[in-house]
Scaffold this active site. Structure first.
Site, PDB file in Angstrom:
ATOM      1  CG  HIS A  14      58.974  10.911 -54.689  1.00  0.00           C
ATOM      2  ND1 HIS A  14      58.074  11.792 -54.141  1.00  0.00           N
ATOM      3  CD2 HIS A  14      58.258  10.187 -55.589  1.00  0.00           C
ATOM      4  CE1 HIS A  14      56.871  11.604 -54.678  1.00  0.00           C
ATOM      5  NE2 HIS A  14      56.972  10.626 -55.577  1.00  0.00           N
ATOM      6  CG  HIS A  16      56.436   6.138 -58.199  1.00  0.00           C
ATOM      7  ND1 HIS A  16      55.538   5.701 -57.261  1.00  0.00           N
ATOM      8  CD2 HIS A  16      56.541   7.480 -58.027  1.00  0.00           C
ATOM      9  CE1 HIS A  16      55.103   6.735 -56.561  1.00  0.00           C
ATOM     10  NE2 HIS A  16      55.696   7.832 -56.998  1.00  0.00           N
ATOM     11  CG  HIS A 194      52.874  10.040 -53.234  1.00  0.00           C
ATOM     12  ND1 HIS A 194      53.710   9.037 -52.835  1.00  0.00           N
ATOM     13  CD2 HIS A 194      53.217  10.340 -54.524  1.00  0.00           C
ATOM     14  CE1 HIS A 194      54.528   8.739 -53.846  1.00  0.00           C
ATOM     15  NE2 HIS A 194      54.249   9.506 -54.877  1.00  0.00           N
ATOM     16  CD  GLU A 197      51.552  14.161 -57.216  1.00  0.00           C
ATOM     17  OE1 GLU A 197      51.009  13.196 -56.647  1.00  0.00           O
ATOM     18  OE2 GLU A 197      52.173  14.042 -58.297  1.00  0.00           O
ATOM     19  CG  ASP A 275      56.861  11.377 -59.042  1.00  0.00           C
ATOM     20  OD1 ASP A 275      56.675  10.306 -58.435  1.00  0.00           O
ATOM     21  OD2 ASP A 275      55.955  12.229 -59.207  1.00  0.00           O
ATOM     22  CG  ASP A 276      56.273   8.412 -61.948  1.00  0.00           C
ATOM     23  OD1 ASP A 276      56.262   7.226 -61.609  1.00  0.00           O
ATOM     24  OD2 ASP A 276      55.656   9.314 -61.337  1.00  0.00           O
TER      25      ASP A 276
HETATM   26  N1  LIG Z   1      53.465  11.436 -58.838  1.00  0.00           N
HETATM   27  C1  LIG Z   1      52.714  10.434 -58.392  1.00  0.00           C
HETATM   28  N2  LIG Z   1      51.712  10.692 -57.535  1.00  0.00           N
HETATM   29  C2  LIG Z   1      50.933   9.721 -57.094  1.00  0.00           C
HETATM   30  N3  LIG Z   1      51.075   8.444 -57.452  1.00  0.00           N
HETATM   31  C3  LIG Z   1      52.057   8.138 -58.298  1.00  0.00           C
HETATM   32  N4  LIG Z   1      52.435   6.959 -58.816  1.00  0.00           N
HETATM   33  C4  LIG Z   1      53.472   7.182 -59.629  1.00  0.00           C
HETATM   34  N5  LIG Z   1      53.771   8.473 -59.643  1.00  0.00           N
HETATM   35  C5  LIG Z   1      52.912   9.101 -58.812  1.00  0.00           C
HETATM   36 ZN   LIG Z   2      55.419   9.818 -56.637  1.00  0.00          ZN
END
Ligand SMILES: Nc1ncnc2[nH]cnc12
Ligand SMILES: [Zn+2]
Length: 315
Positions: A14, A16, A194, A197, A275-276
């Site tokens: 996971h 991006h 997703h 969340e 994630d990011d």
């Molecule tokens: N945590 C996240 N949830 C939904 N969309 C995303 N795009 C990038 N990170 C995300």
């Molecule tokens: Zn994500």
């Protein structure tokens, strides 16, 4: 413990790619592409990384992605991420990218894909990191637009291992994308999404029953629905959990309240992901380390989480 966790072989499921854009690279690409930025310097930008919810983060994330213009930019972005993987013993990765974030700005689909793909190939050849790319639809846009993105992807079918669904969750349930996921699956794509969340457990049910996903991205709100928990455990459906993301986006107030280890001990196939990472304060090892620091994660639990990530690969 940090070094021990760093050395543990693991997969990241996971991530991006646009969320791995570090402020330093963002500024370098802005300069290369002659783009004026609203922030004076890297530190000012980094200090803007304080979010109360998913949408506040997404607003900045889409703004940051605007510096990505050329094939070389997408290559550099992906290559920088793969070097982080190498440094943290991530031996396999299945990153997402959001084509619509770029095609809507006039960047051709092939420019994005070619840059990413060349870096993933070099990652395999030069770093020994196996990978599979996931094309993710933006759920705040229409299903019609997702169909157009799927049309653009079909000539490059072999470049992808799956389709996914991301961006603003609330108000955009999986059911909105049932037809485009049907079509993607009929073209041989595996599906992930997703769900849970910020959104309620009902969105996870929909992702499973309507989109027929093989893996749930986040899914932490499943714990509110005992019948759903039982299904996820019985069917061993993997969850790609992102602890630092969840605390930065206020899904949990503090890491000490995160439910990932409770889920692990109940038999859920949970994995640890970043994630990011450029926005949330760390890559996979930092996520594992936060679980040790704030939840007392043991070596045995870390080994099981890492093994889950290797077991939950799509390829
Ligand atoms: N945590 C996240 N949830 C939904 N969309 C995303 N795009 C990038 N990170 C995300
Ligand atoms: Zn994500």
């Amino acid at each position: 413990m940090y070094d021990w966790l760093n050395a543990l072989p693991k997969a990241e499921l996971h991530l991006h790619l646009e969320g791995s854009l570090e402020p330093e690279l963002l500024f370098a690409l802005a300069e290369r592409n002659k783009i004026a930025l609203p922030w004076d310097d890297v530190e000012t930008l980094r200090s803007a990384y304080a979010f109360n919810n998913l949408q506040e983060f997404l607003d900045l994330y889409y703004q940051g992605a605007d510096v990505l213009r050329t094939e070389q930019d997408f290559y550099d972005l992906t290559w920088a991420y793969l070097q982080r993987c190498k440094a943290q013993n991530v031996v396999h990765t299945e990153p997402f990218f959001d084509p619509q974030t770029h095609t809507d700005r006039g960047i051709p689909f092939e420019v994005v894909l070619n840059g990413i793909n060349q870096a993933l190939k070099d990652g395999r050849d030069q770093l020994g990191i196996s990978s599979g790319l996931i094309l993710s639809f933006l759920r705040h846009l229409s299903e019609e637009e997702a169909h157009k993105t799927l049309d653009q992807a079909l000539p490059f079918r072999d470049a992808f291992i799956a389709v996914g669904l991301d961006s603003s969750e609330m108000g955009h349930p999986p059911s909105k994308f049932q037809r485009v996921f049907d079509r993607a699956r009929s073209e041989g794509f595996v599906a992930v999404a997703h769900a849970g969340e910020e959104g309620p457990p009902e969105y996870i049910w929909e992702a499973l029953d309507l989109l027929h996903i093989k893996r749930i991205d986040h899914g932490v709100r499943a714990i509110e629905d005992e019948r759903l928990m039982q299904r996820i455990i019985d069917e061993q459906i993997p969850l790609t959990v992102c602890p630092l993301s969840n605390t930065k986006l206020c899904v949990f107030d503090h890491m000490s309240q995160h439910n990932i280890l409770d889920m692990l001990e109940r038999g859920v196939k949970v994995t640890v992901n970043s994630d990011d990472p450029a926005y949330f304060g760390g890559y996979v090892t930092e996520n594992f380390h936060a679980l040790h620091t704030h939840l007392g994660m043991t070596e045995d639990q870390a080994r099981r989480l890492a093994q889950n990530s290797l077991d939950a690969r799509l390829v």
